[in-house]
Design a protein around this motif. Sequence first.
Motif, mmCIF file in Angstrom:
data_model
loop_
_atom_site.group_PDB
_atom_site.id
_atom_site.type_symbol
_atom_site.label_atom_id
_atom_site.label_comp_id
_atom_site.label_asym_id
_atom_site.label_seq_id
_atom_site.Cartn_x
_atom_site.Cartn_y
_atom_site.Cartn_z
ATOM 1 N N TYR A 173 -45.526 -49.364 38.516
ATOM 2 C CA TYR A 173 -45.673 -49.751 36.986
ATOM 3 C C TYR A 173 -44.538 -49.306 36.039
ATOM 4 O O TYR A 173 -44.643 -48.767 34.946
ATOM 5 N N PRO A 174 -44.278 -50.624 35.866
ATOM 6 C CA PRO A 174 -43.071 -50.598 35.266
ATOM 7 C C PRO A 174 -43.521 -50.827 34.287
ATOM 8 O O PRO A 174 -42.160 -50.738 32.950
ATOM 9 N N GLU A 175 -44.529 -51.601 34.338
ATOM 10 C CA GLU A 175 -44.152 -52.021 32.146
ATOM 11 C C GLU A 175 -43.993 -50.645 31.957
ATOM 12 O O GLU A 175 -44.237 -50.228 30.108
ATOM 13 N N LEU A 176 -45.421 -49.764 32.248
ATOM 14 C CA LEU A 176 -45.450 -48.701 31.354
ATOM 15 C C LEU A 176 -44.710 -47.383 31.550
ATOM 16 O O LEU A 176 -43.870 -46.648 30.653
ATOM 17 N N MET A 177 -43.487 -47.312 32.108
ATOM 18 C CA MET A 177 -42.780 -46.929 32.713
ATOM 19 C C MET A 177 -41.779 -47.395 32.056
ATOM 20 O O MET A 177 -40.977 -45.902 30.901
ATOM 21 N N GLN A 178 -41.212 -48.560 31.438
ATOM 22 C CA GLN A 178 -40.155 -48.704 30.834
ATOM 23 C C GLN A 178 -40.088 -48.573 29.359
ATOM 24 O O GLN A 178 -39.342 -47.775 28.314
ATOM 25 N N GLU A 179 -41.150 -48.852 29.085
ATOM 26 C CA GLU A 179 -42.033 -48.980 27.479
ATOM 27 C C GLU A 179 -41.989 -47.213 26.842
ATOM 28 O O GLU A 179 -41.628 -46.657 25.408
ATOM 29 N N ASN A 180 -42.032 -46.408 27.542
ATOM 30 C CA ASN A 180 -42.854 -44.843 27.347
ATOM 31 C C ASN A 180 -41.503 -43.568 28.623
ATOM 32 O O ASN A 180 -41.628 -42.854 27.798
ATOM 33 N N LEU A 181 -40.674 -44.217 28.702
ATOM 34 C CA LEU A 181 -39.969 -42.664 30.144
ATOM 35 C C LEU A 181 -38.933 -42.357 28.960
ATOM 36 O O LEU A 181 -37.906 -43.166 28.540
ATOM 37 N N MET A 182 -38.396 -41.457 28.381
ATOM 38 C CA MET A 182 -37.837 -40.622 26.743
ATOM 39 C C MET A 182 -38.033 -41.626 26.054
ATOM 40 O O MET A 182 -36.586 -42.252 25.454
ATOM 41 N N GLU A 183 -38.677 -42.097 26.097
ATOM 42 C CA GLU A 183 -38.502 -43.381 24.414
ATOM 43 C C GLU A 183 -39.722 -42.688 22.971
ATOM 44 O O GLU A 183 -38.813 -42.629 22.548
ATOM 45 N N LYS A 184 -40.913 -42.345 23.151
ATOM 46 C CA LYS A 184 -41.877 -42.358 22.431
ATOM 47 C C LYS A 184 -42.178 -40.504 21.656
ATOM 48 O O LYS A 184 -42.457 -40.193 21.025
ATOM 49 N N ALA A 185 -41.302 -40.046 22.861
ATOM 50 C CA ALA A 185 -41.131 -38.118 22.868
ATOM 51 C C ALA A 185 -39.797 -37.560 22.914
ATOM 52 O O ALA A 185 -38.668 -37.035 21.745
ATOM 53 N N ILE A 186 -40.008 -37.502 24.572
ATOM 54 C CA ILE A 186 -38.182 -37.099 24.473
ATOM 55 C C ILE A 186 -37.097 -37.928 24.329
ATOM 56 O O ILE A 186 -37.199 -38.758 25.321
ATOM 57 N N SER A 187 -36.272 -38.357 22.945
ATOM 58 C CA SER A 187 -35.758 -39.231 23.023
ATOM 59 C C SER A 187 -33.975 -39.564 23.808
ATOM 60 O O SER A 187 -33.298 -38.518 24.051
ATOM 61 N N TRP A 188 -33.976 -40.497 25.021
ATOM 62 C CA TRP A 188 -32.522 -40.538 25.316
ATOM 63 C C TRP A 188 -31.577 -40.216 24.679
ATOM 64 O O TRP A 188 -30.587 -40.168 25.024
ATOM 65 N N GLN A 189 -31.617 -41.393 23.499
ATOM 66 C CA GLN A 189 -30.697 -41.122 22.265
ATOM 67 C C GLN A 189 -30.706 -40.013 21.313
ATOM 68 O O GLN A 189 -29.550 -40.681 20.764
#
Length: 392
Positions: free
Chosen positions: A86-102
Amino acid sequence: MNQQLLSQVMASCVNAPDWLMKKRQLAVLLQERFKSMPAAEKIMAAWLENPSLAQLEQADADQVKAAVLPTTGWVNLPLFTAANAYPELMQENLMEKAISWQDSQLNAMHLALLNGGRFIYIPDGTIVKEPIELTVDCPLPNYHNLVIVGAGAQATIVEHQTATSRQPAYFGTELLLGDGARVDYYQSNRFSAAQNHQAVRAYQAQHSVLNMYLALFDEHDLTTDFYTNLDDQGGEAEIKMVTIASGQQVQDVQTQILNHGPHTVGNIVQNGVAKDKAVLNFHAVGKTERGAYGANSQQQSRILTLSDECKGEADPVLLIEENDVNAGHAASIGKVDADDLYYLESRGLSEHDAQVLLTRGFLLPVLNQFPDQKLRENLVDELAQRLEEKHE
């Protein structure tokens, strides 16, 4: 150090898609730009000294197919398998909207050194009747769950994981709720390392409902980050927590609900007990942003201390940028009532047994609000075991 880490990250990204490999490499470069937070320094030092990058939980093609059978209706896959499936779902959401890697050095390093985790995807309108269990004995220190619940979907998530690594662990869970979704989330994790961090962060679309039920019964030093963003109108979030700190344990609990949309409701209730030489800190924040008219933000933090050498701090904060809101907080720290203790001891109970009884009476009113009977009973059993532990 960056170059060495980059080489190790690249070597660990076997079968990983390009986007994930590049994202983890960027996280290595980004982490040095942050000032290390005091609570994270021991964790960071251990990771940099000996990075653990082996990946866990790969699924083969048949397992991927089985995970998305029409009779199932939802997806439960290892995180690294989902990165390809599920590359699109993962890329869009993994550590982007809740736990932010930045957001922080610790978050960036968590992504860079990611070992494994689970990907849960519940499509729009799907109602999962049985609890989804996120239960694993994890021998490596960076584990991450990404849970996506579509519009109108409903689920109960039960997270009861054990970090068996002697390195400091970071367990992260992201909960992303679509319009009108409803999630009941339970957590009671265990750690083996002396210093650990756990984060549960949520993003909620309009009219979604999230109930978090948290039991912090671990014996090791712990920093936490519990947070939800009520991004649009009508969303509701409630965080209910019970915790015990004993021995020389230090627990630093950060809890925050952001009322970003109008007519949103955020409620924090947390009861904690400190004994022996332990330190327990509650930092609760309810923030209402401009434009969140009609919002309701409430919080209650209570700490019971059972010895003269333990310490407790309750730090309630309300940040309000809108006029038309209902907000309030309550906080208390107090010793066990000497008269109550004397009364119980006069009835033949030892001091330890009396403290156990009073502690149960302090925590059970919150624990009994956890709605699932079976899970509640399990947590009551865990509480009993935790209270029977004795420290010098």
